[in-house]
Enzyme design. Structure first.
Site, PDB file in Angstrom:
ATOM      1  CE  LYS A  93      -3.610  -2.578   2.379  1.00 20.66           C
ATOM      2  NZ  LYS A  93      -4.185  -2.964   3.680  1.00 20.66           N
ATOM      3  CD  GLN A 138      -3.159  -4.256   6.928  1.00 23.44           C
ATOM      4  OE1 GLN A 138      -3.126  -3.265   6.226  1.00 23.44           O
ATOM      5  NE2 GLN A 138      -3.555  -5.438   6.481  1.00 23.44           N
ATOM      6  CG  ASP A 178      -9.892  -0.749   4.579  1.00 23.90           C
ATOM      7  OD1 ASP A 178      -9.665  -0.942   3.376  1.00 23.90           O
ATOM      8  OD2 ASP A 178      -9.154  -1.175   5.494  1.00 23.90           O
TER       9      ASP A 178
END
Length: 935
Positions: A56, A100, A125
């Site tokens: 990322k 995460q 997300d």
């Protein structure tokens, strides 16, 4: 039938990244300095998480996104993670923010609570319940979609086949893929069926699908023969199956039997290389989309601030009535509006907060805004409305002209609040609110200064007492006590030894002579300049005798109390630019001389660290707001005679960063331009390194008539009729003071805008005359203001003039070089600013010049302590007197603050209460808790 066409996620994601890269370039061109910001919060150190995060970060760097990886240890608690999330939620430079998963912590953490704590507008997300709810309702333009379903839709679009009207089947119902994929297809007008582990007719349902998305997490569970001929197959699965031909002994497969499915489907994604690369690309796309939404709502550098609408009344009610009729915005909202982060703000209730100095560190690369100082002509005892004009100007710039603007003002002393002057929050419709909070304890800074100051005073007398009553060895035994047979110097004692030239660290190694030098400050009582303080006007403490108790063994002396805001510690607070600088300044404060004529400091007394501890919260600026909702820093309140009379350097510095290069910071200098403004330039700007852009000089018809020869103006007494009637001749004569103060400001190379603070008794001819005189005297502009009665609306013309003036060159310069001899610096101020012919130093002042020069303080700037009611030393001399000799009675040193202050004439640092103090009108409503009365 021909084999299926491969939908390569590698190829499509590369195209997406290239498109995003171009979009970021366009953003930067349109908004220089702007970059989309992505934050990735990781807990622990899992290898797989590290791998995904690196992918990322690499993608973000390629596209031009500013990515920040925050890594918490695996010992992090749920509270630690939530605190970090709150900070990132409030950071305007972060547009996308992901946590995460999984959270690799030794402590129990509720994952759903964590994902829901992420601000929905930054949840790129798409995992929060709010974004999930919006997606399920079809609000696709107002939510973020989880990255895997979003990537699947992008791959489906690559086929060119319309989704609308097709039958779609989703196998799997997870919150991350299956459920949002169903909603996404549904709101793209497909007819959607969701299958799962309990679906008994799975093969039959799969066979109906024009579009098949499989995210079941089971290797090759969907067989090729189940698939409808010509279907689009999107395989989200990543599974490992044994394979002896591979070096690892296993290979990666999807949830679909690829080899047979590709013979039936028209399009199919491979595993690996299909959906996987799309996930990271979609995260980047959502971050860029979030940045675009941010730009649509906020211009970079422009605050999105809610202003309060004033409802003006005539006649104008009392100040406290006005203040209490408006409900302030929650102060945490004000903090967010101006770009402060949650962890930079320490709330003190709903209406005031302290701002941590970490904000200045974070914003260090942000360009400063325009720096405006408000000052005034020589005032009447009633004051001419500098505070009111300061607030009116920021309300006009902010609420009416929509500029980023901060006011930075001094905290008032409670002495005048309860004495004769009342409060200092402004007046009319130009106030800092709540005014009762502003005028009373605020956040306790003045109380902290009182405690710190009196700790020094106690230390001075206690040290003299102990030195007079103990032997050298007894003193040493107490100053460096033995702990289990071991003596150890403290850090501050090591500094004293070094100052004495004793380079030893072992207490047992000192000679008898060195012990004597170390333990004896040998203070000369006649040289003590440090007094006790109290934040109350109490004339009976102006001269006292201390030490009269029998326990003091006859060691008494004459002393006094000053008002707290006259303490050098207040000036130190105002001039410090950080904790370390404040601590050094506190340690340099000189309290007396020893019998050899050498300065004795607070560091010598061993009290520096304790002072810094007492002041550690006071150094943080206080955030409040005006009636119209513009932000205000209230911080420090040093006297404008024996100190420099300006609010803190730190408040100004933080405010200048927050407003940005096109914004404005408006600060106020105490008393008239000859005092507060001169000290603002020569002392405050010298230490801060800041350079002002505009001087706003406040003038009133009333004060100018007084300078023209009008009757005496006395606080608490009705104005004589001369001030109530038009008199252009008297006014014109008094404009000599205005002209001189304009000249004083221009002497520093800064453009001057005159604000004519209009009263209801002023005539148009009178205000027009003042405007004319100001322009002829060299003012950049002069504007009549009605802000007291109209709020910011009444100062719009002033604000526009300030804007124009701020665009002109400011050739700022100091009045004198600090390296000049003390007498020369005093003479320059007296002659050039006051109009004196020369100065006369009385014997005591001459002695101090010699003493301070010998002690090494001759290079400090000068802070003249004189009456504010005249340009001269005589308060009865009005207008612009010249040719007088300025008498210097004495000179004192504020070495920690960093200036010498000559005393011109006599003055008291402890005001007294009048016959009828302001506190007669102040009361508390016991039912509501509201403060009533006049401030």
């Amino acid at each position: 039938m021909a084999p299926a066409e491969i939908l390569s996620g590698k190829i499509v994601s590369a195209q997406v990244r290239e498109r995003l890269k171009q979009q970021v370039v366009e953003m930067k061109e349109k908004f220089p300095g702007f970059r989309p910001g992505l934050a990735i919060l990781q807990v622990g150190n899992r290898d797989d998480s590290n791998l995904y995060i690196n992918m990322k970060l690499k993608a973000a760097a390629e596209i031009g996104i500013s990515a920040n990886h925050i890594k918490l240890p695996n010992t992090a608690t749920e509270a630690d993670v939530l605190k970090c999330i709150a900070s990132l939620n409030g950071d305007p430079a972060v547009h996308g923010f992901i946590v995460q998963l999984p959270l690799d912590s030794d402590k129990p953490i509720n994952t759903e609570k964590i994902t829901n704590a992420v601000a929905p507008e930054k949840d790129v997300d798409g995992l929060s319940s709010i974004n999930a709810g919006k997606l399920s309702r079809g609000d696709l333009g107002d939510c973020f979609i989880p990255c895997t379903p979003k990537g699947c839709m992008e791959l489906i679009r690559q086929t060119g086949i319309q989704v609308a009207g097709k039958r779609a089947v989703v196998v799997g119902r997870s919150k991350i893929v299956g459920a949002p994929m169903h909603d996404l297809l549904l709101w793209n007008h497909a007819t959607v069926t969701t299958c799962h582990s309990k679906t008994s007719t799975l093969a039959e349902e799969v066979g109906k699908a024009d579009i098949l998305v499989v995210a079941a997490g089971k290797a090759e569970m969907v067989k090729g023969e189940w698939i409808k001929p010509g279907a689009i197959v999107i395989d989200c699965g990543i599974n490992h199956v044994p394979d002896s031909t591979k070096a690892s002994g296993k290979r990666v497969v999807g949830d679909v039997a690829y080899s047979t499915a590709k013979e039936k489907a028209s399009y199919i994604t491979p595993v690996p290389g299909g959906v996987g690369p799309m996930t990271v690309a979609m995260l980047m796309q959502s971050t860029v989309e979030s940045a675009q939404r941010f730009l649509e709502k906020f211009q970079p550098g422009k605050w999105n601030i809610q202003y309060n609408q004033l409802t003006l009344k005539m006649p104008v009610p009392s100040d406290i009535e006005i203040s209490q009729s408006y409900i302030p915005k929650p102060i945490d909202q004000v903090a967010r509006e101006v770009g402060l982060l949650p962890d930079e703000v320490e709330l003190y209730g709903q209406t005031k907060a302290k701002v941590h100095l970490s904000a200045l560190k974070r914003l260090k690369n942000q360009p400063d805004g325009k720096y405006i100082v408000v000052t005034g002509i020589t005032p009447t005892p009633l004051g001419e409305g500098k505070s009111t004009t300061t607030v009116g100007l920021v309300q006009a710039l902010g609420a009416h002209l929509h500029q980023n603007v901060f006011a930075c003002v001094r905290q008032p002393s409670q002495g005048p609040t309860f004495g004769i002057k009342g409060g200092a929050a402004g007046g009319g419709y130009c106030q800092v609110i709540p005014m009762e909070e502003f005028n009373l304890h605020l956040t306790g800074d003045i109380h902290a200064i009182t405690a710190a100051n009196n700790l020094v005073a106690a230390a001075v007398d206690a040290r003299m007492f102990h030195e007079l009553t103990q032997t050298d060895q007894a003193l040493y035994n107490r100053l460096v006590p033995s702990d289990s047979g071991v003596r150890k110097f403290s850090d501050i004692q090591i500094r004293r030894l070094q100052k004495l030239g004793i380079n030893k660290t072992d207490p047992m190694a000192l000679t008898k002579e060195e012990v004597t030098l170390f333990v004896r400050l040998d203070i000369d009582p006649g040289t003590i300049t440090w007094q006790r303080v109290l934040d109350t006007n109490d004339r009976f403490l102006r001269k006292i005798t201390i030490g009269q108790s029998l326990t003091e063994k006859g060691f008494s002396r004459t002393a006094q109390f000053d008002i707290t805001v006259s303490s050098e510690i207040m000036a130190v607070l105002a001039l410090s630019d950080g904790l370390d600088d404040m601590k050094k300044r506190l340690g340099r404060m000189v309290v007396a001389s020893n019998k050899k004529g050498e300065p004795v400091t607070t560091d010598d007394l061993g009290v520096t660290g304790a002072l810094a501890v007492l002041m550690k919260d006071a150094i943080k600026p206080n955030l409040m707001q005006t009636l119209e909702g513009t932000p205000v820093f209230v911080h420090a309140g040093p006297f404008a005679n024996i100190a420099h009379g300006n609010s803190s350097v730190l408040a100004d510095k933080i405010a200048l960063k927050l407003v940005g290069k096109d914004g404005f910071v408006v600060t106020e200098a105490g008393f008239g331009a000859d005092i507060g403004m001169e000290k603002f330039f020569n002392i405050k700007c010298r230490y801060s390194g800041l350079r002002p852009h505009v001087v706003v000089l406040v003038a009133t018809v009333r004060a100018l008539k007084m300078h023209g020869g009008g009757p005496t103006v006395t606080a608490g007494v009705p104005l004589p009729k001369e001030y109530m009637e038009e008199d252009l001749q008297l006014l014109a004569k008094g404009c000599s003071n205005l002209n001189k103060q304009i000249q004083n400001a221009r002497m520093f190379g800064v453009p001057v805008v005159v604000a004519v603070n209009a009263f209801k008794t002023d005539t148009k001819a009178e205000t027009a005359l003042v405007v004319q005189q100001a322009k002829e005297a060299g003012a950049f502009d002069a504007v009549v203001c009605t802000h007291w009665a109209e709020g910011g609306k009444g100062a719009v013309a002033l604000a526009q003039a300030v804007q124009r003036a701020s665009q002109t060159p400011s050739n700022f310069r100091f009045l004198y070089d600090v390296k000049l001899p003390v007498i020369d610096k005093i003479r320059i101020i007296a002659q050039q600013i006051y109009g004196a012919r020369d100065i006369e130093l009385l014997p005591e002042a001459q002695e101090k010049v010699a003493l301070y020069t010998k002690q090494g303080f001759g290079n400090l700037p000068i802070c003249m302590a004189k009456t504010h009611l005249s340009l001269s030393h005589d308060p009865e001399q009005k207008g612009a007197p010249t040719g007088f000799i300025l008498p210097i009675r004495d000179i004192r040193a504020s070495v920690g603050a960093g200036f010498l202050y000559p005393l011109v004439g006599t003055m008291s640092t402890m005001p007294g209460l009048p016959t009828r103090p302001c506190f007669y009108d102040i009361d508390l409503d016991p039912m509501s808790g509201a403060v009533n009365g006049l401030f």
